[in-house]
Write an enzyme that holds these catalytic residues in place. Structure first.
Site, PDB file in Angstrom:
ATOM      1  N   HIS A  88       0.750  -1.113   0.209  1.00  0.00           N
ATOM      2  CA  HIS A  88      -0.509  -0.302   0.217  1.00  0.00           C
ATOM      3  C   HIS A  88       0.934   1.608  -0.158  1.00  0.00           C
ATOM      4  O   HIS A  88       0.445   2.385   0.394  1.00  0.00           O
ATOM      5  CB  HIS A  88      -0.317   0.132   1.760  1.00  0.00           C
ATOM      6  N   LYS A  90       3.294   4.506  -1.137  1.00  0.00           N
ATOM      7  CA  LYS A  90       2.881   5.305  -2.518  1.00  0.00           C
ATOM      8  C   LYS A  90       3.638   6.888  -2.373  1.00  0.00           C
ATOM      9  O   LYS A  90       3.999   7.293  -1.568  1.00  0.00           O
ATOM     10  CB  LYS A  90       1.549   6.259  -1.846  1.00  0.00           C
ATOM     11  N   ASP A  95      16.173  10.382  -7.980  1.00  0.00           N
ATOM     12  CA  ASP A  95      17.713  10.300  -7.990  1.00  0.00           C
ATOM     13  C   ASP A  95      18.764  10.460  -6.580  1.00  0.00           C
ATOM     14  O   ASP A  95      19.492  10.676  -6.079  1.00  0.00           O
ATOM     15  CB  ASP A  95      18.412  11.490  -8.201  1.00  0.00           C
TER      16      ASP A  95
END
Length: 149
Positions: A88, A90, A95
């Site tokens: 779940h 996100k 870089d």
């Protein structure tokens, strides 16, 4: 502009600009990814030679509108969970220096209609914590480690 990427100063265009700032790597850990504009930005980075890796949830990657198959076909490395429960997270790491995280699923619905939050952090301590979590999950979801029996 017939350009397939968002223009103007919107939340989506600001997110795309952050992503397109990647020069070496983009690590994505996303529950759901169906926004075509964000997928185009990720593909563009891949074509530029940026190393893109994506971890996603197995139950959501095959849903109608998911961009995961498109990204895989473009040659982007994708790994997903092999057990119950949702992957779940996100977040994105640009870089190894910029963390993009929040409640936002990378879906058109979320971008156009939902009340969401996105936090962009360039503090090395926070970026490292999320990078470590990405690397841990990336290895855990390595197909060589899957157990089928």
């Amino acid at each position: 502009c017939p350009c397939p990427l968002p223009s103007g100063d919107t939340a989506l265009s600001r997110l795309v600009r952050r992503l397109l700032s990647a020069r070496r790597s983009l690590d994505l850990c996303l529950f759901s990814f169906s926004c075509p504009q964000l997928a185009r930005a990720v593909q563009l980075l891949h074509r530029r030679g940026v190393r893109v890796r994506l971890v996603t949830d197995s139950q959501y990657m095959g849903l109608h509108g998911s961009q995961i198959g498109r990204l895989r076909r473009a040659g982007i490395q994708v790994r997903h969970d092999q057990h119950s429960g949702y992957m779940h997270h996100k977040f994105a790491i640009v870089d190894r220096r910029m963390l993009i995280t929040g409640s936002l699923n990378w879906t058109t619905q979320a971008i156009q209609s939902n009340r969401e939050n996105v936090l962009v952090v360039e503090d090395a301590e926070y970026v490292k914590a999320f990078q470590d979590e990405f690397e841990r999950i990336w290895e855990e979801y390595n197909p060589a480690n899957y157990r089928f029996f």
